[in-house]
Design an enzyme around this catalytic site. Structure first.
Site, PDB file in Angstrom:
ATOM      1  N   ASP A  13       1.261  -1.673  -0.268  1.00  0.00           N
ATOM      2  CA  ASP A  13      -0.598  -0.028   0.202  1.00  0.00           C
ATOM      3  C   ASP A  13       1.130   0.972   0.112  1.00  0.00           C
ATOM      4  O   ASP A  13       1.434   1.201   0.711  1.00  0.00           O
ATOM      5  CB  ASP A  13      -1.141  -0.391   1.106  1.00  0.00           C
ATOM      6  CG  ASP A  13      -1.847   1.588   1.609  1.00  0.00           C
ATOM      7  OD1 ASP A  13      -1.599   2.031   0.685  1.00  0.00           O
ATOM      8  OD2 ASP A  13      -2.161   1.102   2.063  1.00  0.00           O
ATOM      9  N   LYS A  75       2.318  11.100  -3.592  1.00  0.00           N
ATOM     10  CA  LYS A  75       1.305  10.493  -4.557  1.00  0.00           C
ATOM     11  C   LYS A  75       0.884  11.790  -4.969  1.00  0.00           C
ATOM     12  O   LYS A  75       0.320  11.104  -6.151  1.00  0.00           O
ATOM     13  CB  LYS A  75       0.989   9.744  -3.145  1.00  0.00           C
ATOM     14  CG  LYS A  75      -0.372   8.660  -4.538  1.00  0.00           C
ATOM     15  CD  LYS A  75      -0.498   8.067  -2.889  1.00  0.00           C
ATOM     16  CE  LYS A  75      -1.683   7.132  -3.359  1.00  0.00           C
ATOM     17  NZ  LYS A  75      -1.960   6.053  -2.386  1.00  0.00           N
ATOM     18  N   GLU A 153      -7.356   0.424  -4.631  1.00  0.00           N
ATOM     19  CA  GLU A 153      -7.259  -0.008  -3.133  1.00  0.00           C
ATOM     20  C   GLU A 153      -8.833  -0.503  -2.189  1.00  0.00           C
ATOM     21  O   GLU A 153      -8.632  -1.173  -1.462  1.00  0.00           O
ATOM     22  CB  GLU A 153      -6.547   1.721  -2.356  1.00  0.00           C
ATOM     23  CG  GLU A 153      -5.398   1.682  -2.079  1.00  0.00           C
ATOM     24  CD  GLU A 153      -5.372   3.367  -2.765  1.00  0.00           C
ATOM     25  OE1 GLU A 153      -6.043   4.293  -1.709  1.00  0.00           O
ATOM     26  OE2 GLU A 153      -4.028   3.824  -2.650  1.00  0.00           O
ATOM     27  N   ASP A 176     -13.250   5.306   1.856  1.00  0.00           N
ATOM     28  CA  ASP A 176     -11.355   4.842   1.550  1.00  0.00           C
ATOM     29  C   ASP A 176     -11.166   6.687   1.956  1.00  0.00           C
ATOM     30  O   ASP A 176     -11.382   7.379   0.630  1.00  0.00           O
ATOM     31  CB  ASP A 176     -10.900   4.396   0.475  1.00  0.00           C
ATOM     32  CG  ASP A 176      -9.410   4.697   0.619  1.00  0.00           C
ATOM     33  OD1 ASP A 176      -8.792   5.266   1.717  1.00  0.00           O
ATOM     34  OD2 ASP A 176      -9.366   3.895   0.161  1.00  0.00           O
TER      35      ASP A 176
END
Ligand code: AMP
Length: 529
Positions: A13, A75, A153, A176
């Site tokens: 992850d 990211k 994810e 999420d």
């Protein structure tokens, strides 16, 4: 290192704020591997020193003292053309910086477990487009990893949750909210089939935005008192960022916190109650709530059709998130999974699925790992993993630029709307614009608006040498074929002459093959601690 042990099948992850790695153990269970700081998650923060690169907690703690040498939240820039950082005369792309994070995580996993990391599956937000996915894959390649798949994810979270519940039919809502990105996904688990029904979200909505609200509130109070804006002082701003994040996390447990803001020898103490914090960030939470309704509608479902709510990402520990979800869905979120770890665990499961299903002739290395798994893990888990099938939807609409007959406006016409199950093939006829038109240029775009300027052109397909002398409106059949791995093939076929043009649109990220190889060499040579 004991090389004779088989290489581990891993999932990573790679998060905006934290990253984690998991592997499949000898019982077929996914286990998170601690780093060498004895922690199960590693901050995705990189500190550049002259001779080496530091990743993780020390880098995060150095952000105040050396803000100009620390990179956080990279990211948010992955796949972004032209985004580079320069340290000690060397340029680093988001892919290379992400590769350094991956290198530390993998290095630590090998040290702690005494085994090699074999293949890896890396996760991305469901809402990432193909450029961002490709850039994430490139980051893995630069880190010297064998990246066998990029997985969404929420799908990973559903896999981690559903592994011991496969066989039952249930619909799962995955909410999420991480450090930098947000998505909501509805997934159906039926037997060993895991289907994504709909997904949506915001690429740039996450914990950082909640922190920013605290930073702005405190900075304004400080400025009113001392006439200085701590946000314009790099060190003070970083210090305030850390304190704001600590305050936010504390407010998940406490009713009240105190934040001490210091800048240029002056200080201001601000008290923040959970109530006030929730008021301050109401708009942000409201944005996420809107998406709940949007995704439910896209999946053509009602709340009564949803059986389970999974919360993923550190931000879902905030009581306000849980309360909002309970109010909207009338369901109590599942508490059996760890929001920080389930994504890496699901990715490891998916890697096992791919290894067990790999054909030796096509993917010898992966198939070999699959063989090793078959020898070690328990029979019932093995059967389940061998049957798992994951299907997905596209997260962005794919369209074509053309003139709308009704008002003669140039518009982006959707060929494959977002949330269409993939793979998919769509064919639609389009008329030529002018009489005697002997070539047609098809402009392929990605985006939700019908205004071409708000979409991103991702490729073209030209059909030439059409017969002369035909009227405007002669028909060309255009096909968009979208494969599971995100490749789009565009075919244009003239109805009368049968002439055909075909292109495969491979959306590449900012880095070319040569640059990737060069960066890989750099990263291998770099000392990462
Ligand atoms: P992730 O990307 O899933 O690791 O999520 C990290 C984000 O969750 C960061 O913005 C953290 O500040 C935030 N976070 C972690 N723990 C908590 C907590 N207990 N309460 C509120 N936010 C948290």
């Amino acid at each position: 290192m004991a090389d004779e042990k088989p290489a581990m099948v891993c999932g990573i992850d790679l998060g905006t704020t934290n990253s984690a790695i998991a592997f499949i153990d000898e019982h077929g269970k996914a286990q998170v591997i601690q780093n060498t700081d004895n922690e199960r998650i590693t901050p995705s923060v990189v500190l550049f020193e002259e001779e080496e690169v530091i990743v993780g907690k020390i880098a995060k703690n150095s952000a105040v003292a050396a803000p100009d040498r620390v990179v956080q939240f990279v990211k948010r820039h992955i796949g972004e053309e032209g985004w580079v950082k320069t340290f000690f005369g060397k340029e680093y792309t988001p892919e290379t910086i992400s590769a350094l994070i991956l290198k530390r995580i993998v290095q630590d996993a090998e040290t702690v477990s005494g085994r090699k990391v074999g293949s890896v599956v890396i996760t991305v937000p469901a809402y990432f487009n193909e450029v961002e996915r490709k850039a994430t894959q490139d980051a893995g390649t630069i880190a010297g990893l064998n990246v066998v798949s990029i997985l969404n994810e929420p799908t990973a979270a559903a896999l981690a949750y559903g592994m011991d519940k496969l066989g039952e039919k249930r619909r799962v809502l995955v909410y999420d909210l991480g450090g930098g990105t947000f998505d909501v996904t509805i997934i159906e688990i039926d037997g060993a089939k895991i289907d994504v029904l709909a997904t949506d979200g915001e690429r740039r909505l996450g914990g950082i935005d909640w922190d920013d609200e605290i930073i702005n509130m405190v900075a304004e109070k400080f400025q009113a008192e001392h006439g200085i804006d701590p946000r314009s002082d790099m060190e003070a701003c970083q210090d305030l960022r850390n304190k704001a994040e600590d305050a936010k996390i504390s407010l998940s447990k406490l009713d009240k916190v105190r934040i001490l803001c210091q800048c240029q020898g002056k200080s201001t103490k601000v008290e923040l109650t959970r109530d006030d914090f929730e008021k301050l960030t109401k708009g942000l939470l409201g944005q996420t709530e809107t998406y709940l309704g949007v995704v439910l509608e896209k999946a053509k479902l009602a709340w009564k059709d949803i059986g389970t709510v999974l919360l993923v990402g550190g931000m879902t520990r905030m009581p306000a998130v849980v309360q909002m979800i309970e109010r909207v869905t009338a369901l109590k979120p599942e508490t059996g999974i760890n929001p920080d770890e389930c994504v890496a665990m699901g990715a490891a499961f998916y890697n096992a699925v791919l290894a067990l299903q790999a054909k030796p002739a096509e993917e010898p290395e992966l198939a070999l790992q699959g063989e090793a798994l078959k020898e070690s893990i328990e029979e019932d888990v093995l059967i389940l993993l061998q049957e798992v099938e994951v299907t997905n939807v596209n997260s962005h609409s794919l369209g074509i630029i053309g003139v709308r007959r009704t008002d003669m406006k140039v518009v982006a016409h959707k060929m494959i709307p977002k949330n269409t199950p993939i793979p998919v093939d769509v064919t639609k006829p389009f008329g030529t614009e002018k009489p005697n038109q002997v070539s047609v240029m098809i402009k392929v775009v990605e985006g939700e608006s019908d205004n071409p300027e708000d979409c991103t052109q991702i490729g073209t397909c030209e059909i030439r040498d059409l017969p002369a002398g035909r009227p405007a409106g002669s028909l060309i059949d255009v096909t968009y074929a979208y494969s599971v791995d995100g490749r789009l093939q565009v075919i244009a076929k003239d109805r009368v002459s049968g002439r055909e043009a075909k292109v495969e649109i491979v959306r590449t990220s900012g880095m070319g093959e040569k640059e990737i190889v060069a960066a890989q060499k750099d990263v291998v040579d770099m000392e990462v601690g």
